[in-house]
Design a protein around this motif. Structure first.
Motif, PDB file in Angstrom:
ATOM      1  N   ARG A 101       0.833  -1.206   0.000  1.00 38.33           N
ATOM      2  CA  ARG A 101       0.000   0.000   0.000  1.00 38.33           C
ATOM      3  C   ARG A 101       0.870   1.260   0.000  1.00 38.33           C
ATOM      4  NH1 ARG A 101      -2.917  -2.926   4.208  1.00 38.33           N
ATOM      5  NH2 ARG A 101      -4.807  -3.843   3.324  1.00 38.33           N
ATOM      6  N   GLY A 105       0.865   3.891  -3.043  1.00 36.82           N
ATOM      7  CA  GLY A 105       0.438   5.238  -2.669  1.00 36.82           C
ATOM      8  C   GLY A 105       1.515   6.272  -2.944  1.00 36.82           C
ATOM      9  N   SER A 106       2.764   5.911  -2.677  1.00 42.46           N
ATOM     10  CA  SER A 106       3.873   6.830  -2.934  1.00 42.46           C
ATOM     11  C   SER A 106       4.042   7.088  -4.423  1.00 42.46           C
ATOM     12  CB  SER A 106       5.170   6.259  -2.349  1.00 42.46           C
ATOM     13  OG  SER A 106       5.062   6.107  -0.944  1.00 42.46           O
ATOM     14  N   LEU A 109       1.086   9.442  -5.530  1.00 46.75           N
ATOM     15  CA  LEU A 109       1.284  10.829  -5.112  1.00 46.75           C
ATOM     16  C   LEU A 109       2.497  11.445  -5.801  1.00 46.75           C
ATOM     17  CD1 LEU A 109       0.557  10.733  -1.266  1.00 46.75           C
ATOM     18  CD2 LEU A 109      -0.905  11.587  -3.091  1.00 46.75           C
ATOM     19  N   ALA A 234      -4.438  11.292  -6.261  1.00 47.16           N
ATOM     20  CA  ALA A 234      -3.933  11.874  -5.024  1.00 47.16           C
ATOM     21  C   ALA A 234      -4.695  11.340  -3.813  1.00 47.16           C
ATOM     22  CB  ALA A 234      -4.034  13.405  -5.088  1.00 47.16           C
ATOM     23  N   VAL A 235      -6.028  11.276  -3.944  1.00 47.76           N
ATOM     24  CA  VAL A 235      -6.850  10.812  -2.825  1.00 47.76           C
ATOM     25  C   VAL A 235      -6.580   9.335  -2.527  1.00 47.76           C
ATOM     26  CG1 VAL A 235      -9.214  10.359  -2.076  1.00 47.76           C
ATOM     27  CG2 VAL A 235      -8.639  12.533  -3.174  1.00 47.76           C
ATOM     28  N   THR A 236      -6.593   8.510  -3.584  1.00 47.88           N
ATOM     29  CA  THR A 236      -6.371   7.077  -3.358  1.00 47.88           C
ATOM     30  C   THR A 236      -4.944   6.805  -2.902  1.00 47.88           C
ATOM     31  OG1 THR A 236      -5.929   6.817  -5.732  1.00 47.88           O
ATOM     32  CG2 THR A 236      -8.154   6.337  -4.978  1.00 47.88           C
ATOM     33  N   GLY A 237      -3.977   7.564  -3.426  1.00 49.42           N
ATOM     34  CA  GLY A 237      -2.595   7.393  -2.974  1.00 49.42           C
ATOM     35  C   GLY A 237      -2.446   7.729  -1.503  1.00 49.42           C
ATOM     36  N   ALA A 238      -3.056   8.851  -1.078  1.00 49.75           N
ATOM     37  CA  ALA A 238      -2.997   9.236   0.333  1.00 49.75           C
ATOM     38  C   ALA A 238      -3.682   8.196   1.215  1.00 49.75           C
ATOM     39  CB  ALA A 238      -3.646  10.609   0.518  1.00 49.75           C
ATOM     40  N   LYS A 239      -4.814   7.653   0.735  1.00 48.11           N
ATOM     41  CA  LYS A 239      -5.529   6.623   1.516  1.00 48.11           C
ATOM     42  C   LYS A 239      -4.674   5.368   1.675  1.00 48.11           C
ATOM     43  CE  LYS A 239      -9.247   4.678   3.398  1.00 48.11           C
ATOM     44  NZ  LYS A 239      -8.807   3.311   3.595  1.00 48.11           N
ATOM     45  N   ILE A 241      -1.372   5.167   1.671  1.00 48.76           N
ATOM     46  CA  ILE A 241      -0.284   5.457   2.598  1.00 48.76           C
ATOM     47  C   ILE A 241      -0.794   5.496   4.032  1.00 48.76           C
ATOM     48  CG2 ILE A 241       1.376   7.220   3.314  1.00 48.76           C
ATOM     49  CD1 ILE A 241       1.767   7.893   0.360  1.00 48.76           C
ATOM     50  N   TRP A 242      -1.959   6.116   4.217  1.00 49.17           N
ATOM     51  CA  TRP A 242      -2.547   6.185   5.561  1.00 49.17           C
ATOM     52  C   TRP A 242      -2.830   4.789   6.103  1.00 49.17           C
ATOM     53  CZ3 TRP A 242      -3.401   9.448   9.463  1.00 49.17           C
ATOM     54  CH2 TRP A 242      -4.346   9.111  10.404  1.00 49.17           C
TER      55      TRP A 242
END
Length: 246
Positions: A101, A105-106, A109, A234-239, A241-242
């Motif tokens: 993930r 995600g990285s 982004l 951006a949203v899915t990448g941040a999710k 990583i989170w």
């Protein structure tokens, strides 16, 4: 499996979201449907429930984009993707989901930052060998989490393909990838009778979502389409990583 109204409503939302996304309105975000289901179901059940719906969406959306894909780009990505599926099947019980993930995600982004960063020179398309690596990652992550969209989007968007060509290419690629995933999923016991029965209830909502996605694709301008795709990445990448960090 789906034994309450709240769970049915959430599963309906996930099915429609997947259909809208894969039908043409930002296919990079379709894997978020599995994440939605994983909030209320064991991850293995969420993955097993979504795969038949994703395959149905592929069949419904493919005729709308038939022959409009970029065959060279699809070929390069699939050359990497099919071994990636095999790797995912072999390492399903041993792969670190959180590390995966974080990696995807990285990449998602990082691509958005790279794409939007001001430059004086023209940005070159990613070389073909990068497409093979993107396909490998997409095949592997698609198998273990239905999250193959970001690496494919990163490669195709860098090639500056027209929006319908982009969408047609992703539909073709994931149609083939999902077919390849079905057999090992069956051997892993993902397709129980309860799962398939739930899919029958959710199928009409997945088809409705696909129809909405196809219509939205043709009504939205190319510039806005790719702008929305960057936002979704951006949203899915941040999710991702989170999820990896927590």
């Amino acid at each position: 499996m789906i034994d309450s109204f709240g769970l049915f409503a959430l599963a309906t939302l996930a099915a429609m979201f997947a259909g809208i996304s894969k039908g043409g309105f930002g296919s990079g975000a379709a894997f978020a449907s599995s994440a939605i289901l994983a909030l209320v179901l064991p991850p293995a059940q969420a993955l097993g429930l979504m795969l038949p719906l994703l395959m149905l969406i592929d069949v419904v959306s493919l005729p709308h984009y038939w022959g409009r894909w970029s065959a060279p780009d699809a070929r390069v990505l699939l050359i990497g993707a099919l071994p990636g599926v095999a790797l995912g099947a072999a390492l399903f019980h041993y792969a670190s989901d959180d590390a995966l993930r974080f990696l995807i995600g990285s990449v998602a982004l990082g691509f958005v930052v790279w794409q939007l960063w001001p430059r004086k020179t023209t940005r070159a398309a990613m070389p073909v060998w990068v497409g093979g690596i993107a396909g490998l990652v997409a095949g592997f992550t698609s198998f273990v989490s239905h999250a193959g969209g970001p690496p494919v989007a990163v490669y195709l968007l860098s090639r500056k393909v027209e929006k319908t060509t982009y969408q047609a290419t992703t539909v073709l690629i994931f149609w083939i990838i999902n077919i390849a995933k079905a057999v090992p999923y069956a051997f892993l016991g993902a397709f129980t009778w309860e799962v398939l029965k739930a899919d029958l209830w959710l199928a009409p909502f997945a088809i409705l979502g696909t129809w909405i996605g196809v219509k939205a694709h043709h009504m939205v301008s190319e510039r806005l389409f790719f702008g929305l795709t960057y936002v979704l990445l951006a949203v899915t990448g941040a999710k991702l990583i989170w999820d990896a960090l927590v």
